[in-house]
Scaffold this active site. Structure first.
Site, PDB file in Angstrom:
ATOM      1  N   LYS A  23       1.729  11.455  -4.915  1.00  0.00           N
ATOM      2  CA  LYS A  23       0.276  11.499  -4.673  1.00  0.00           C
ATOM      3  C   LYS A  23       0.062  11.373  -3.176  1.00  0.00           C
ATOM      4  O   LYS A  23       0.071  10.284  -2.610  1.00  0.00           O
ATOM      5  CB  LYS A  23      -0.331  10.335  -5.430  1.00  0.00           C
ATOM      6  CG  LYS A  23      -1.755  10.107  -5.628  1.00  0.00           C
ATOM      7  CD  LYS A  23      -2.889  10.762  -5.075  1.00  0.00           C
ATOM      8  CE  LYS A  23      -3.859   9.829  -4.430  1.00  0.00           C
ATOM      9  NZ  LYS A  23      -4.153  10.234  -3.061  1.00  0.00           N
ATOM     10  N   GLU A  36       5.509  -0.275   1.813  1.00  0.00           N
ATOM     11  CA  GLU A  36       5.551  -0.212   3.286  1.00  0.00           C
ATOM     12  C   GLU A  36       4.101  -0.306   3.749  1.00  0.00           C
ATOM     13  O   GLU A  36       3.317   0.629   3.510  1.00  0.00           O
ATOM     14  CB  GLU A  36       6.171   1.114   3.759  1.00  0.00           C
ATOM     15  CG  GLU A  36       7.629   1.323   3.349  1.00  0.00           C
ATOM     16  CD  GLU A  36       8.614   0.489   4.157  1.00  0.00           C
ATOM     17  OE1 GLU A  36       8.211  -0.113   5.162  1.00  0.00           O
ATOM     18  OE2 GLU A  36       9.792   0.433   3.760  1.00  0.00           O
TER      19      GLU A  36
HETATM   20  P1  NAD Z   1      -4.339   3.706   1.614  1.00  0.00           P
HETATM   21  O1  NAD Z   1      -3.775   2.449   1.060  1.00  0.00           O
HETATM   22  O2  NAD Z   1      -5.803   3.854   1.640  1.00  0.00           O
HETATM   23  O3  NAD Z   1      -3.798   4.978   0.809  1.00  0.00           O
HETATM   24  C1  NAD Z   1      -2.418   5.256   0.658  1.00  0.00           C
HETATM   25  C2  NAD Z   1      -2.245   6.138  -0.583  1.00  0.00           C
HETATM   26  O4  NAD Z   1      -2.657   5.400  -1.736  1.00  0.00           O
HETATM   27  C3  NAD Z   1      -3.128   7.386  -0.555  1.00  0.00           C
HETATM   28  O5  NAD Z   1      -2.446   8.434  -1.210  1.00  0.00           O
HETATM   29  C4  NAD Z   1      -4.352   6.955  -1.347  1.00  0.00           C
HETATM   30  O6  NAD Z   1      -5.059   8.021  -1.925  1.00  0.00           O
HETATM   31  C5  NAD Z   1      -3.707   6.080  -2.410  1.00  0.00           C
HETATM   32  N1  NAD Z   1      -4.639   5.083  -2.964  1.00  0.00           N
HETATM   33  C6  NAD Z   1      -5.732   4.541  -2.365  1.00  0.00           C
HETATM   34  N2  NAD Z   1      -6.348   3.694  -3.233  1.00  0.00           N
HETATM   35  C7  NAD Z   1      -5.625   3.682  -4.370  1.00  0.00           C
HETATM   36  C8  NAD Z   1      -5.740   3.009  -5.624  1.00  0.00           C
HETATM   37  N3  NAD Z   1      -6.739   2.166  -5.886  1.00  0.00           N
HETATM   38  N4  NAD Z   1      -4.800   3.232  -6.568  1.00  0.00           N
HETATM   39  C9  NAD Z   1      -3.747   4.070  -6.313  1.00  0.00           C
HETATM   40  N5  NAD Z   1      -3.617   4.762  -5.158  1.00  0.00           N
HETATM   41  C10 NAD Z   1      -4.531   4.567  -4.191  1.00  0.00           C
HETATM   42  O7  NAD Z   1      -3.718   3.862   3.066  1.00  0.00           O
HETATM   43  P2  NAD Z   1      -4.101   4.971   4.147  1.00  0.00           P
HETATM   44  O8  NAD Z   1      -5.383   4.612   4.780  1.00  0.00           O
HETATM   45  O9  NAD Z   1      -3.924   6.321   3.568  1.00  0.00           O
HETATM   46  O10 NAD Z   1      -2.911   4.773   5.191  1.00  0.00           O
HETATM   47  C11 NAD Z   1      -2.973   3.969   6.317  1.00  0.00           C
HETATM   48  C12 NAD Z   1      -2.243   2.659   6.075  1.00  0.00           C
HETATM   49  O11 NAD Z   1      -0.867   2.925   5.795  1.00  0.00           O
HETATM   50  C13 NAD Z   1      -2.247   1.747   7.275  1.00  0.00           C
HETATM   51  O12 NAD Z   1      -2.554   0.448   6.851  1.00  0.00           O
HETATM   52  C14 NAD Z   1      -0.827   1.812   7.788  1.00  0.00           C
HETATM   53  O13 NAD Z   1      -0.391   0.665   8.471  1.00  0.00           O
HETATM   54  C15 NAD Z   1      -0.054   2.025   6.544  1.00  0.00           C
HETATM   55  N6  NAD Z   1       1.236   2.647   6.853  1.00  0.00           N
HETATM   56  C16 NAD Z   1       2.362   1.906   6.747  1.00  0.00           C
HETATM   57  C17 NAD Z   1       3.596   2.462   7.071  1.00  0.00           C
HETATM   58  C18 NAD Z   1       4.871   1.663   6.978  1.00  0.00           C
HETATM   59  O14 NAD Z   1       5.936   2.260   6.978  1.00  0.00           O
HETATM   60  N7  NAD Z   1       4.807   0.349   6.892  1.00  0.00           N
HETATM   61  C19 NAD Z   1       3.662   3.791   7.487  1.00  0.00           C
HETATM   62  C20 NAD Z   1       2.476   4.530   7.581  1.00  0.00           C
HETATM   63  C21 NAD Z   1       1.265   3.940   7.253  1.00  0.00           C
END
Ligand code: NAD
Length: 507
Positions: free
Chosen positions: A191, A266
């Site tokens: 996803k 992550e």
């Molecule tokens: P997010 O948590 O909003 O979304 C991540 C994924 O989860 C997306 O595909 C989203 O559609 C899905 N998602 C969102 N809500 C959900 C739910 N209720 N149930 C299931 N899936 C859901 O994160 P984002 O804004 O897309 O990404 C940015 C974040 O990712 C930042 O906090 C960043 O630090 C983190 N990040 C971490 C790493 C790492 O390796 N530690 C790498 C890249 C990004």
């Protein structure tokens, strides 16, 4: 105002009217009534495509397709050589189509095309080559300490994984998740973020053209709360691997708890970059700029909390701010752009909200601190530097995830370590010093999964990557991926005929 470079670039991509997911090798059929989401170009806010949102029924179909393919054995029981061939051919295809992939990622995530083409896309290819190599050398274990028995440990693919990728490096991070999952014979449903679906979809086409059986990698699209939640709760998921925000991870963990599904997370960061008075200051400034403003500051491993020692603070701050002001902010498709827009409108607002918080908490704005309407209707934020009084500022305690850094001045080493660790996150840490002693103490004291000494971001794929504290659970990396995506089996075999206790001999 539109982006002229955008129109010219996407004319070549031949995007369909409706972007759909991909299940068992085919586009997901539209449902009626179909729900479609606009995919916008962050550089101008223009809508470039519509994305079909998949619901729980379509998600269940994707999981069933992945399960059926897993159980068919076509991939799960294929030879190592066959899996290596597909992984390597995929890596090669990514390199061949690097510009196309970078363009697809750039037009929906808004990341500078040049950065994607130079760093993220090659990384995506490397991930497939790396896991091809790794499965060729991964060996089982044998224990022969028990005299009359031999214990053999074998690994077996787990089945179907649900993979969730964020928008800020969707292709690079999905490629790591997919490569490490399928290398061991598993199937998956991926996803991607609803904000950056295009390059990942292309990746699946490349995988299947390279010979991956259809149904091994499936894609569902849509908002997290709809499609993502349905995938997390779907029957038949054996693993959940997620990269994203901590709040989302908590929801996934609750869903995983229902079926005791193992998770790998992550997550976020707001990492310290410690610059001591004996540092090579030129290199420290170069490195601090890259780690704070690379990927437009939208990167989990940003060195966004700069800690600088009193003796060099004035010199460092003056030069760092001057360089920040020369960063080229602009259209991500312009090859000279160094900092692009925020990924989407709500995220731009999230970053701008910190500027109000900064004012209220007494932070001293050194540069930036504003949106950039002069660049048009894209979601731009000016590269920003604040000097903060202490680490309690919300700018230091929350993840901002934009081109925003804070600077704090410290007196002595103990204070630097304490500030660095005063965080609920622990993803990475940076340190600049010429002192061997300080370098060793940095390595001992800073609570983070990856430490960079006298260098900005560099990644060795052999090394584990992941966070302490609220920055994650588990690690990326070869051994860790093997542990997460396989089940180990211990088979204990008698050598000869060791004595067996006789029971059931009663009269
Ligand atoms: P997010 O948590 O909003 O979304 C991540 C994924 O989860 C997306 O595909 C989203 O559609 C899905 N998602 C969102 N809500 C959900 C739910 N209720 N149930 C299931 N899936 C859901 O994160 P984002 O804004 O897309 O990404 C940015 C974040 O990712 C930042 O906090 C960043 O630090 C983190 N990040 C971490 C790493 C790492 O390796 N530690 C790498 C890249 C990004």
């Amino acid at each position: 105002m539109g982006s002229p470079i955008l129109h010219e670039s996407i004319a070549n991509l031949e995007l369909p009217d409706l972007i759909t997911g991909h299940i068992a090798g085919l586009p997901v059929l539209p449902k009626t009534p179909a729900i479609s989401l606009p995919v916008r170009y962050p550089g101008s806010g223009e809508t470039i495509a519509s994305l079909q949102e998949d619901d729980a029924t379509q998600v269940a179909t994707a999981v069933a397709a992945a399960k059926a393919r897993f159980e068919s054995g076509e991939w799960s029981q294929s030879t190592i050589e066959e899996r290596q061939r597909v992984l390597r051919a995929t890596a090669q295809a990514i390199r061949t189509h690097a510009n196309d992939l970078a363009l697809r990622e750039s037009i929906c995530a808004g990341l500078p095309f040049a950065h994607l083409a130079a760093r993220q896309i090659p990384r995506a290819a490397d991930n497939f080559d790396f896991f091809a190599d790794y499965i060729g050398v991964l060996a089982g274990e044998t224990f022969d300490q028990l005299q009359e028995y031999r214990t053999v440990i074998t690994r077996h693919p787990v089945g179907v994984a649900a993979l969730f990728a964020p928008w800020n490096a969707c292709l690079a991070l999905s490629s790591m998740q997919v490569a490490s999952c399928i290398a061991f014979g598993n199937s998956c449903v991926l996803k991607p973020s609803e904000f950056s679906p295009l390059a990942v979809l292309q990746l699946v086409h490349l995988l299947e053209s390279a010979g991956l059986p259809s149904g091994v990698v499936n894609i569902v699209n849509g908002r997290g709360a709809v499609t993502g939640a349905a995938l997390a709760q779907a029957e038949g998921i054996d693993r959940i691997a997620f990269t994203g925000r901590g709040d989302t991870a908590r929801k996934l963990m609750r869903a995983a708890a229902e079926r005791l599904t193992p998770v790998h997370f992550e997550l976020e960061g707001n990492s310290a970059n410690i610059i001591f008075d004996d540092a090579d200051i030129d290199r420290a400034i170069d490195g601090a700029l890259v780690s704070a403003f690379g990927n437009s500051g939208q990167i989990c491993i940003a060195g966004s909390r700069i800690l600088v020692q009193t003796q060099i603070a004035e010199r460092f701050i003056e030069r760092f701010v001057a360089r920040t002001e020369t960063l080229r902010v602009g259209d991500p498709l312009d090859s000279t752009t160094e900092v692009g827009p925020m990924g989407f409108a709500e995220h731009q607002q999230h970053v701008l909200n910190f500027f109000t918080l900064a004012k209220n908490s007494g932070a001293n704005l050194l540069t930036g601190g504003r949106a950039m309407p002069e660049l048009g209707s894209g979601y731009f934020v000016a590269p920003t530097v604040f000097k903060v009084l202490d680490n309690h500022s919300p700018l230091c305690q929350e993840e901002i995830f934009g081109p925003v850094v804070t600077i704090q001045v410290f007196e002595d080493d103990e204070e630097a370590w304490a500030i660095a660790n005063d965080s609920r996150f622990g993803l990475v840490g940076y340190c600049w010093t010429e002192s061997l002693h300080r370098a060793q103490v940095f390595q001992q004291k800073v609570q983070a999964g990856t430490l960079w000494l006298n260098t900005p971001i560099a990644r060795d794929l052999r090394a584990p990557f992941g966070g302490f504290k609220a920055s994650g659970i588990g690690r990326d990396g070869p051994r860790h991926a093997a542990d997460f995506f396989t089940e180990e089996k211990a088979t204990i075999a008698a050598l000869g005929k060791p004595a067996i206790m006789k029971i059931g001999m009663g009269q």
